[in-house]
Structures are given as C-alpha cells and as structure tokens.
Design an enzyme around this catalytic site. Structure first.
Site, PDB file in Angstrom:
ATOM      1  N   GLY A 151      24.260 -37.934 -94.142  1.00 57.38           N
ATOM      2  CA  GLY A 151      23.661 -37.700 -95.462  1.00 57.38           C
ATOM      3  C   GLY A 151      22.377 -36.692 -95.058  1.00 57.38           C
TER       4      GLY A 151
ATOM      5  CB  CYS B 294      33.844 -25.344 -80.616  1.00 57.65           C
ATOM      6  SG  CYS B 294      35.318 -25.647 -81.212  1.00 57.65           S
TER       7      CYS B 294
ATOM      8  CG  ASN C 223      30.186 -24.476 -82.898  1.00 55.68           C
ATOM      9  OD1 ASN C 223      30.612 -25.261 -83.136  1.00 55.68           O
ATOM     10  ND2 ASN C 223      28.810 -24.595 -82.903  1.00 55.68           N
ATOM     11  N   GLY C 224      32.233 -24.340 -85.559  1.00 51.77           N
ATOM     12  CA  GLY C 224      32.078 -24.647 -86.699  1.00 51.77           C
ATOM     13  C   GLY C 224      33.425 -24.874 -87.650  1.00 51.77           C
ATOM     14  CD  GLU C 225      35.993 -27.836 -88.651  1.00 57.57           C
ATOM     15  OE1 GLU C 225      36.939 -27.299 -89.362  1.00 57.57           O
ATOM     16  OE2 GLU C 225      36.184 -28.705 -87.674  1.00 57.57           O
TER      17      GLU C 225
ATOM     18  CG  ASP D  69      38.217 -22.836 -89.339  1.00 60.27           C
ATOM     19  OD1 ASP D  69      38.862 -22.951 -88.068  1.00 60.27           O
ATOM     20  OD2 ASP D  69      37.335 -23.695 -89.511  1.00 60.27           O
TER      21      ASP D  69
ATOM     22  NE  ARG E 271      40.996 -26.124 -80.858  1.00 54.33           N
ATOM     23  CZ  ARG E 271      42.469 -26.161 -81.252  1.00 54.33           C
ATOM     24  NH1 ARG E 271      43.313 -25.865 -80.362  1.00 54.33           N
ATOM     25  NH2 ARG E 271      42.742 -26.205 -82.325  1.00 54.33           N
ATOM     26  CG  LEU E 272      35.582 -32.033 -80.730  1.00 56.79           C
ATOM     27  CD1 LEU E 272      36.066 -33.058 -79.693  1.00 56.79           C
ATOM     28  CD2 LEU E 272      34.232 -32.279 -81.292  1.00 56.79           C
TER      29      LEU E 272
ATOM     30  CB  ILE F 176      38.573 -30.810 -85.792  1.00 54.37           C
ATOM     31  CG1 ILE F 176      37.655 -31.095 -84.997  1.00 54.37           C
ATOM     32  CG2 ILE F 176      38.438 -31.610 -87.329  1.00 54.37           C
ATOM     33  CD1 ILE F 176      37.164 -32.654 -84.630  1.00 54.37           C
TER      34      ILE F 176
END
Length: 633
Positions: free
Chosen positions: A364, A2, A75-77, A100, A50-51, A53
C-alpha cells in the site's frame, strides 16, 4: 524482480574483462537468483540477474531484437505489455516471447526515446543500439526501481541496480560527497540524484538518459511529472465511485503472475484497501502476511486480522521482538549508503515472512503521500494559516526570537513542543517543511560537523534540495506543494528505497498499485480538501472505503512501523552506541566534531535529551563507513 549491470565505452570500443562483468553481476545475485546472463562485445558489457515472474520458460536477458541490432537488460514490470505487443504486431513486429522485455526492444525501435511514454509500470533498463552506437537508460515515473550510474575518468560508463554493482569495479573513486552527507543527516537518506559517493549518481525518477559514443555529454529528458491538473467531477459521490473504479483497475493490472502472489497487510488503510480490491478480483483467497511486535504500542496485527477475517484471506503472521537490532550490520550491507529509517528493520522482516509463501506481493505504499495521510501535513497546514496571516518580515524576528529562548522539549507531544512551532513560523513554507521533517536541525548539523567538513560544504545546506523541487513544482497550493516535495524526496529516497532493498534481499517482487501513474494523475487533480479535511487525512479515500473496511481500520490513529530506539540506546545498544560514535571510523572520518557528539550521547543516555533519530543516523553512517572504504578526499 531483477538486477541489471553494465559498462559502456563512451569514446571507443575497448574490450572489457568478462570476469569483472561477472563479479559486478554476482554482487546483486539476490535480486535475481533464478538465472543470470552476460553479453560482451567491443565497447559494451551487459549483465542481468533474473527473478522469473512472467513467461518462465523464455525471456532470458540480455535480450536481442530479431535483427540483432538492439540489446536490453531490464528490471521491473510493464503491466500494459500485452496491449503494447498487439499495437506493435499491427505495425509489423514479430514476437518470440510472451514477456514484457521484448516489448521494450520494439517500442524503442518504433518510438525511440519516447517509448517510455507508453509504459505503465515500474522499470529501470539499459538498451544498447549497435547501429547508433548509443546506450539508453530509463527509470520509471516514481523511481520504484533503482538505477545508479557513474562516468569514470577514462570515460567508461558504469551502471547497475545497486551501488554494490558499481563498487565491484576497481576504477570507481571512493570519495564521500559532502553535500550528500549534509542531506543524509537532515533527511535520513541521500536524495536523488546524489549518492554518498562524489562521482556516482541515481537516475532521477521519470527521466531518461541517452549516451552516444563520441559525445561526452548525455541527453537527459524528463518525460513525466505529477501534474496536479484539476479533474472533473460532479459530486463527492462521483469522486468516490471514480476512486474505487480507478484503484480496482490499478490493482487488477498488477495481478498478472505465473508464480504465487499475495499482499502485505499491516492493518492500516492503504494495505487494507489493496487487499479489499484483490479479494473482489480473484476467486482464490488472497495470501496476506503481517508482522507483529511483542510490545503492544507497536503491534497492529489485531487490525490486520479484522481485514483478513472479513475477506477470508489466507493469512499468516509472525511476532518479532521489538529488540530486533541484530539487523543493524545487515542493513548497512543492504543499502550500500547511509540510510536511517529504522522501520527498515520490520520491513526486512515482513519481506522475509512473505517470501516463505509468495514470490510477488502487493503493498500500500504511496497512499500517505497522495492522500495526505501523514500527521505532519495537518501540523503544517495549521501553521500555514498563521504564516499566511502575518508577513515573513514580521514573523522571522518575532517567532525566531521566541524559538531561541523557548526551552526544547523533545520528550513532549508535538502540541506542547512550542519551540518547534516557533521555529517553523519564523520560516517560509518550504523552509518550515524541511524543518518539520528533518532528523536534525540546521543548528544541530552545524554543531555536529567539524570545521574542516563545513569548509568542504562551501555553504551548501539540505534546504537546496527542497528549494529546487519547489521551484519546479506544478502547483502552488500549500498542501499540494508539500505533497509534491514528499513525492520527489521522501517517497523515492526513503519509502521506495526501503521496500526495494528489503524485498530484493529476499528475492521478493513488490508491486505498488497506489503508485499507478494514471491513478496518481487523477488523484493529484482532486481539490486539497478532499485529501485533508479539517484534521482528517485521506478523507476521500476513507469515505470511499467505508462500505469495504471496518471503522477501526479507517479511523484509528496512524501507527506506522516503529522501533524503540530511545530504549535501545539507553539499554542493550548503550555500549555499542558509545563505541561506534565516539571511537574508530566515525571519530577518525574528519566529518564530525567529537566533543559535540560526546555531549549528544551523554545527554541522551542520561535522559536529559531525546536524540534517538540523530543517534540512529550516526550509527547507520558508521556502519556504512565500516562496510566500505570511503574517504572525505
């Protein structure tokens, strides 16, 4: 992922223009094309892209608490949001969503500024508290998610996920920060907390800021740092078992998604480790993607295929031209400030490829910093043994003199570039490390910059960036110290910035399990010889993965995402290089000594010297100037 944006009145409750807020929000449309939301009231304006998820049907932002007192844009997870929601429910909080974002609201209500101590994930958010008349900004521990802010002369606080959000405000001063320019030409990026603008900043990773109306000085708190605290283990086998268990769990918590999910697979150790973990945690084949190049020395796809075949992933790859320099102007608009890591080009392409199949991809990133995978760590530790054997008072005149008289051989392999080694040995450990990672030497920057610009610097050098971090380092182990310096500078300023902008350009969310903070806390406490043993970087990671990955993947020489800059500047970009550096905006900026730049270009294009990295940094600096109205004063 986001994007967030907003304005907060630090002195009163003036009204803000809804059209201006919409323009600021629209500038980051690519970060969240699914939905947009805005909220205005006297003294505050908040916006969000917003994206989607998780919890696709709800979770719209700005989001308010049930009593209407709190409002958040985020913005985030936060990967442990479900367990936090259960804790908060036990304390009487009622939830309307399964996302969240709502957890942030009630975590603030319960724990205040310390709410971030409970979050496990990547995040940048702004939370407005009506009763307290305050705005709280927070950024995750490693700076995976960006957050920019500026206080205007009239005491408006601007913030946003990208610099372009703040640039959309007509009141933002457009002045170059001289120290940021020096840092950029030393490092190839502008390190936190600076930006290329004199009055705009990045919130440092692992920090929060509380702005209270009526108070001109915010309360800033560092809530986390890499501890490097020794961990307990019984044997090397015990370390391997713990490592795999902790890595598997770090990957597992990042598999929650209601949209297609996959992974980057470069053929290197770190991305291959992530894919191996994913394959053991899900029943469906892992979606993997890889970018190949039409020049063998840059192409790692055969190794990616070995891992894809072993785990029967749903693998797709694409070959791109090694002469993919058409992205140069696109990158300038993407990063908003000078950014000179040329691997931004293939990173952009791999994100573009991944988005064709998935909305979330695991990467990674972080493995080289935490497990000492970079070749420069080996070189530094070899030199460190010599530094520890001779006092600086003896080394500085002896090796300094040798460094001055020994001919420069940029074209030669590192082991034959004795000039670089002599120059490093004449310095202390922190100075030597900056010298080894810099795109340009301090002497080159002195030559590049004009007299007027050098007076603007007032004696400042990029060495201060490393010195300040070194002074705060929780460890004095020689290897751990330079790892710490990289985590505070290169990891956030280069690697994570590159991935965030490239992925967000394609509305792709990238998750980084090797930067899971409980995992990193444990890894940081391992003895240094389990990271770098002899000449083998990532020693314990590779040993742990031997049953899971081919030896070709684990023990072949590191390649990385390279592009043939030297060839471009003597071939297809030859004319553009001369025009960009010796004419127009760069020449007229007042920053550079024109004669010195002309000599650099001529020496490189004739083959007398190798200046690929500094010339690329100049080219990207010029592209940024062309993309924005920046001035020295």
């Amino acid at each position: 992922m986001c994007g967030i944006a907003g304005i907060f009145d630090l002195t009163g409750q003036r009204d803000f223009d809804s059209r201006l807020l919409a323009e600021m929000n629209q500038s980051q449309y690519h970060r969240g094309p699914d939905e947009g939301g805005e909220h205005l009231e006297p003294g505050v304006a908040l916006a969000h892209r917003r994206l989607s998820i998780i919890d696709l049907s709800s979770g719209q932002q700005p989001m308010f608490s049930a009593d209407g007192n709190l409002c958040v844009v985020y913005n985030g997870e936060i990967y442990n949001f479900a367990s936090l929601a259960e804790q908060l429910k036990e304390r009487g909080y009622q939830f309307k969503t399964r996302c969240d974002t709502e957890v942030i609201l009630y975590a603030w209500q319960e724990w205040g500024e310390k709410c971030v101590d409970h979050f496990r994930g990547m995040f940048a958010f702004a939370l407005y508290d009506r009763r307290a008349q305050s705005l709280f900004l927070a950024r995750d521990r490693f700076g995976i998610k960006p957050l920019f802010f500026s206080i205007l002369p009239d005491q408006q606080l601007l913030f946003g996920s990208e610099l372009k959000v703040l640039r959309a405000h007509p009141g933002l001063p457009r002045k170059l920060c001289p120290q940021a320019v020096e840092d950029y030409f030393a490092l190839g990026y502008v390190p936190e907390p600076k930006t290329i603008y004199r009055d705009v900043y990045k919130l440092n990773p692992g920090h929060t800021m509380l702005f209270e109306r009526g108070r001109t000085v915010p309360h800033q708190r560092q809530y986390w740092d890499i501890p490097f605290a020794p961990v307990q283990f019984e044997s090397e086998a015990d370390i391997q078992e713990q490592l795999l268990h902790r890595l598997r769990e770090a990957v597992d918590v990042r598999l929650v998604s209601e949209v297609p999910l996959g992974a980057f697979l470069s053929g290197g150790v770190d991305s291959s480790a992530v894919v191996a973990m994913m394959a053991g945690l899900q029943t469906d084949p892992v979606n993997t993607c890889a970018i190949g190049f039409d020049v063998k020395q840059f192409n790692e796809t055969e190794y990616a295929r070995q891992v894809a075949d072993r785990y029967r992933t749903n693998h797709f790859e694409q070959t791109v031209s090694s002469d993919d320099f058409d992205l140069l102007d696109t990158l300038a608009g993407l990063y908003d400030e000078p950014y000179a890591d040329s691997s931004a080009i293939p990173t952009y392409r791999v994100c573009q490829l991944a988005r064709q199949r998935v909305t979330v991809a695991l990467s990674g990133d972080g493995g080289d910093e935490h497990f000492a995978g970079y070749r420069r760590y080996r070189w530094h530790m070899n030199e460190e043994r010599l530094r520890s054997a001779l006092p600086l008072g003896l080394r500085r005149p002896l090796f300094g003199a040798l460094g001055r008289i020994y001919p420069k051989a940029d074209w030669a392999p590192r082991m034959f570039r004795a000039k670089t080694t002599f120059e490093s040995l004449a310095r202390n450990s922190v100075e030597a490390y900056l010298h080894s990672v810099s795109l340009t030497s301090a002497e080159q920057r002195t030559g590049m910059f004009s007299s007027a610009f050098k007076s603007e610097l007032q004696g400042y050098t990029a060495q201060e960036v490393f010195n300040e971090h070194a002074q705060r380092s929780p460890t004095d182990d020689p290897l751990s110290l330079i790892q710490y310096l990289d985590m505070k500078t290169y990891l956030v300023g280069d690697i994570l910035t590159k991935v965030d902008r490239a992925s967000m350009a394609h509305s792709l969310e990238v998750r980084v399990p090797l930067l899971d903070h409980p995992f990193v806390e444990w890894v940081s406490g391992l003895p240094a010889n389990y990271k770098l043993r002899g000449q083998e970087g990532k020693y314990i990671l590779k040993k742990s993965l031997e049953p899971m990955l081919p030896n070709d993947v684990l023990y072949r020489p590191k390649m990385g995402f390279g592009v043939p800059l030297g060839k471009w500047f003597r071939g297809p970009l030859k004319d553009r290089l001369r025009r960009s550096i010796l004419e127009g905006g760069l020449a007229d900026s007042g920053v550079f000594d024109h004669d010195y730049l002309e000599t650099m270009v001529a020496d490189h294009q004739s083959g007398r010297r190798e200046y690929s990295a500094p010339l690329w940094s100049l080219l990207m600096f010029q592209a940024t100037l062309a993309n924005d109205d920046l001035s020295l004063r």
